[in-house]
Design a protein around this motif. Structure first.
Motif, PDB file in Angstrom:
ATOM      1  N   PRO A   1      20.606  77.628 -27.647  1.00 14.92           N
ATOM      2  CA  PRO A   1      20.430  78.426 -28.216  1.00 14.92           C
ATOM      3  C   PRO A   1      18.650  78.673 -28.388  1.00 14.92           C
ATOM      4  O   PRO A   1      17.757  80.049 -28.695  1.00 14.92           O
ATOM      5  N   ASP A   2      18.196  77.581 -28.700  1.00 12.51           N
ATOM      6  CA  ASP A   2      16.605  77.159 -28.950  1.00 12.51           C
ATOM      7  C   ASP A   2      16.140  77.362 -27.899  1.00 12.51           C
ATOM      8  O   ASP A   2      14.391  77.426 -27.832  1.00 12.51           O
ATOM      9  N   GLY A   3      16.581  77.536 -26.386  1.00 12.76           N
ATOM     10  CA  GLY A   3      15.907  77.198 -25.181  1.00 12.76           C
ATOM     11  C   GLY A   3      15.742  75.809 -24.626  1.00 12.76           C
ATOM     12  O   GLY A   3      14.676  75.824 -23.364  1.00 12.76           O
ATOM     13  N   MET A   4      15.832  75.039 -25.751  1.00  7.44           N
ATOM     14  CA  MET A   4      15.581  73.667 -24.854  1.00  7.44           C
ATOM     15  C   MET A   4      17.347  72.665 -24.127  1.00  7.44           C
ATOM     16  O   MET A   4      18.347  73.480 -24.517  1.00  7.44           O
ATOM     17  N   LEU A   5      16.950  72.137 -23.517  1.00  7.41           N
ATOM     18  CA  LEU A   5      17.866  71.083 -22.466  1.00  7.41           C
ATOM     19  C   LEU A   5      18.366  70.548 -23.565  1.00  7.41           C
ATOM     20  O   LEU A   5      17.352  68.846 -23.831  1.00  7.41           O
ATOM     21  N   TYR A   6      20.062  70.363 -23.275  1.00  7.64           N
ATOM     22  CA  TYR A   6      20.865  69.291 -24.233  1.00  7.64           C
ATOM     23  C   TYR A   6      20.723  68.524 -23.049  1.00  7.64           C
ATOM     24  O   TYR A   6      21.359  68.425 -22.433  1.00  7.64           O
ATOM     25  N   VAL A   7      21.135  66.788 -23.624  1.00  7.47           N
ATOM     26  CA  VAL A   7      21.925  66.458 -22.193  1.00  7.47           C
ATOM     27  C   VAL A   7      23.070  65.372 -22.728  1.00  7.47           C
ATOM     28  O   VAL A   7      22.070  64.193 -24.358  1.00  7.47           O
ATOM     29  N   GLY A   8      24.187  65.040 -22.649  1.00  3.12           N
ATOM     30  CA  GLY A   8      24.656  63.917 -23.375  1.00  3.12           C
ATOM     31  C   GLY A   8      24.728  63.202 -21.917  1.00  3.12           C
ATOM     32  O   GLY A   8      25.315  63.086 -20.874  1.00  3.12           O
ATOM     33  N   THR A   9      24.168  61.776 -23.025  1.00  2.00           N
ATOM     34  CA  THR A   9      24.368  60.325 -21.583  1.00  2.00           C
ATOM     35  C   THR A   9      25.069  59.412 -22.120  1.00  2.00           C
ATOM     36  O   THR A   9      25.779  59.726 -23.240  1.00  2.00           O
ATOM     37  N   GLY A  10      25.873  58.090 -21.513  1.00  2.00           N
ATOM     38  CA  GLY A  10      26.997  57.560 -21.905  1.00  2.00           C
ATOM     39  C   GLY A  10      26.211  56.163 -21.755  1.00  2.00           C
ATOM     40  O   GLY A  10      24.808  55.817 -21.946  1.00  2.00           O
ATOM     41  N   ASP A  11      26.810  55.508 -22.780  1.00  6.54           N
ATOM     42  CA  ASP A  11      26.303  54.250 -23.317  1.00  6.54           C
ATOM     43  C   ASP A  11      26.364  52.839 -21.654  1.00  6.54           C
ATOM     44  O   ASP A  11      25.795  51.742 -21.822  1.00  6.54           O
ATOM     45  N   ALA A  12      26.720  53.232 -20.290  1.00  2.07           N
ATOM     46  CA  ALA A  12      26.588  52.880 -18.944  1.00  2.07           C
ATOM     47  C   ALA A  12      27.547  51.017 -19.518  1.00  2.07           C
ATOM     48  O   ALA A  12      27.141  50.204 -18.716  1.00  2.07           O
ATOM     49  N   GLY A  13      28.462  51.169 -20.279  1.00  2.00           N
ATOM     50  CA  GLY A  13      29.125  50.585 -20.145  1.00  2.00           C
ATOM     51  C   GLY A  13      28.135  48.798 -21.062  1.00  2.00           C
ATOM     52  O   GLY A  13      28.851  47.546 -21.079  1.00  2.00           O
TER      53      GLY A  13
ATOM     54  N   VAL B   1      24.672  73.731 -40.528  1.00  2.00           N
ATOM     55  CA  VAL B   1      24.249  72.573 -40.517  1.00  2.00           C
ATOM     56  C   VAL B   1      22.832  73.317 -40.814  1.00  2.00           C
ATOM     57  O   VAL B   1      21.951  74.481 -39.648  1.00  2.00           O
ATOM     58  N   SER B   2      22.080  72.298 -41.130  1.00  3.34           N
ATOM     59  CA  SER B   2      20.721  72.881 -41.669  1.00  3.34           C
ATOM     60  C   SER B   2      19.756  72.050 -40.578  1.00  3.34           C
ATOM     61  O   SER B   2      19.992  71.132 -39.500  1.00  3.34           O
ATOM     62  N   GLY B   3      18.534  73.504 -40.099  1.00  2.00           N
ATOM     63  CA  GLY B   3      17.744  72.517 -39.098  1.00  2.00           C
ATOM     64  C   GLY B   3      18.610  73.248 -37.706  1.00  2.00           C
ATOM     65  O   GLY B   3      17.783  72.204 -36.384  1.00  2.00           O
ATOM     66  N   ALA B   4      19.479  73.928 -37.386  1.00  2.00           N
ATOM     67  CA  ALA B   4      20.248  73.883 -36.485  1.00  2.00           C
ATOM     68  C   ALA B   4      19.151  74.878 -35.161  1.00  2.00           C
ATOM     69  O   ALA B   4      18.524  75.150 -36.436  1.00  2.00           O
ATOM     70  N   PRO B   5      19.684  74.965 -33.857  1.00  4.59           N
ATOM     71  CA  PRO B   5      19.140  75.233 -32.795  1.00  4.59           C
ATOM     72  C   PRO B   5      18.816  77.111 -33.659  1.00  4.59           C
ATOM     73  O   PRO B   5      19.861  77.767 -34.384  1.00  4.59           O
ATOM     74  N   ALA B   6      18.545  77.899 -33.072  1.00  3.93           N
ATOM     75  CA  ALA B   6      18.162  79.597 -33.637  1.00  3.93           C
ATOM     76  C   ALA B   6      18.948  80.129 -33.188  1.00  3.93           C
ATOM     77  O   ALA B   6      20.133  79.132 -31.866  1.00  3.93           O
ATOM     78  N   ALA B   7      20.450  80.792 -34.045  1.00  5.46           N
ATOM     79  CA  ALA B   7      22.071  81.806 -33.588  1.00  5.46           C
ATOM     80  C   ALA B   7      21.773  82.341 -32.058  1.00  5.46           C
ATOM     81  O   ALA B   7      20.249  83.100 -32.450  1.00  5.46           O
ATOM     82  N   PRO B   8      22.379  82.139 -31.153  1.00  7.98           N
ATOM     83  CA  PRO B   8      22.402  83.023 -30.662  1.00  7.98           C
ATOM     84  C   PRO B   8      22.464  84.475 -30.771  1.00  7.98           C
ATOM     85  O   PRO B   8      23.161  84.509 -31.889  1.00  7.98           O
TER      86      PRO B   8
END
Length: 370
Positions: free
Chosen positions: A177-189, A37-44
């Protein structure tokens, strides 16, 4: 789904049916190679020495019981964990040998269907800031707040306006690992939202710890990291910094996807592997009866995926091979899986739902030592 893509999905399903049985014992789908994966967050930072796998044949330690639908789980610097009780908005602190104690209540939580207090995340700089993040369903939307366990005052809303629904509220949050907050959302139907780049539903979002669109996102000023998702409830990273997203299918295929910035994962145009160059195929898929996957965690070269309807823990070898079902129907529906700082594997069940099955009302948090 268009007629063409339905035919592709059907052909794919026929080819893979022998590998993805719907009975409780025989499902063993193959795992596609994990792409670089190019441009991936920094590895831990790599851990010293080999990583020991948990012994899933051993009797686990019961960390806590009596939590109604434990959902989010996040570890504090001292090795104890915070657990979200979906039905009440209560946050408990739990640990080996300590049982549970209530440490915070998230006000404004509205339950019903799949909504309530969902994901939790502990800030990387928690030792100095004390921040804890929560994703929950309110009266009008799904939103993310942050608060401290010791301080008073109102929690700070850092992101709001995610559509709420009886189903598909997403809810998993995690710091990468890049310190950013990742959020999984749904389509809410509302399925077309997943393909609308300007709508945050049906996406994986990448935010700063303050809730802004993170720098380096594929569309400047937008919080969207990837699109074309139905209901993301599992997020995890491996030692190379590659990100995995766990996806609920509709009637046919559940998915494990390698998450790459700006990619489109197909929903609602495709479900599972379609071989359509416009969309990114999963590295592994299951029949929905075998999975309905929720939580995800990586330990060493194995991805662990907790399954609700399938009532099992899937182990996915990231070096290739076949996925394997563990703990099948031993503890009921499994919601969350997480790796603790000491290398142990924690699981939460999701059985307090009135279904009347043998596990109903028996929610617990389990720990498998390395």
């Amino acid at each position: 789904m268009t007629t063409v893509t339905r035919l592709i999905a059907a052909a794919t399903g026929a080819a893979l049916l022998s590998a993805c049985s719907t009975d409780g014992d025989a499902a063993a789908p193959s795992v596609a190679p994990v792409p670089s994966v190019s441009g991936a967050p920094a590895a831990p930072t790599a851990s010293a020495g080999p990583v020991k796998a948990p012994d899933l044949t051993a009797e686990p330690e019961t960390i806590a019981t009596g939590i109604r639908v434990p959902w989010g789980l996040a570890f504090l610097p001292d090795g104890t964990a915070l657990v979200a009780e979906r039905q009440t908005g209560e946050v408990f602190q739990v640990g080996p040998g300590t049982g549970k104690r209530a440490v915070h209540r998230v006000d404004g939580v509205v339950t019903g269907g799949e909504g309530g207090l969902l994901g939790l995340a502990v800030a990387a700089d928690h030792a100095t800031t004390g921040w804890v993040y929560a994703y929950y369903t309110g009266a009008d939307d799904n939103r993310i707040v942050r608060f401290t366990l010791t301080g008073g005052g109102e929690p700070e809303v850092i992101f709001k306006g995610l559509d709420r629904g009886g189903r598909h509220n997403g809810g998993r949050i995690a710091f990468g690992p890049d310190g950013m907050l990742y959020v999984g959302t749904g389509d809410a139907g509302d399925t077309p939202q997943s393909q609308d780049r300007d709508d945050p539903n049906g996406k994986i979002l990448r935010l700063t710890p303050d809730g802004d669109a993170a720098p380096g996102n594929p569309w400047p000023g937008s919080p969207v990291w990837t699109l074309g998702h139905r209901n993301v409830q599992g997020l995890a990273w491996d030692a190379q910094g590659r990100m995995y997203g766990i996806e609920f299918g509709q009637d046919t295929w559940d998915e494990v996807n390698v998450i790459q910035a700006g990619k489109n994962y197909g929903w609602p145009e495709v479900e599972g592997k379609a071989g359509d160059e416009r969309y990114t195929d999963p590295i592994v898929q299951w029949r929905t009866d075998d999975a309905s996957p929720s939580g995800a965690a990586v330990l060493g070269d194995t991805l662990y995926v907790a399954a609700l309807k399938g009532e099992r823990l899937w182990t996915v070898p990231l070096g290739g091979g076949t996925a394997k079902a563990e703990l099948t129907k031993k503890y009921g529906r499994l919601r969350t899986v997480a790796t603790a700082p000491d290398g142990s594997l924690w699981l939460t069940t999701s059985n307090t739902d009135g279904r009347g099955d043998p596990y109903d009302g028996d929610d617990r948090i389990l720990r498998f030592p390395a």
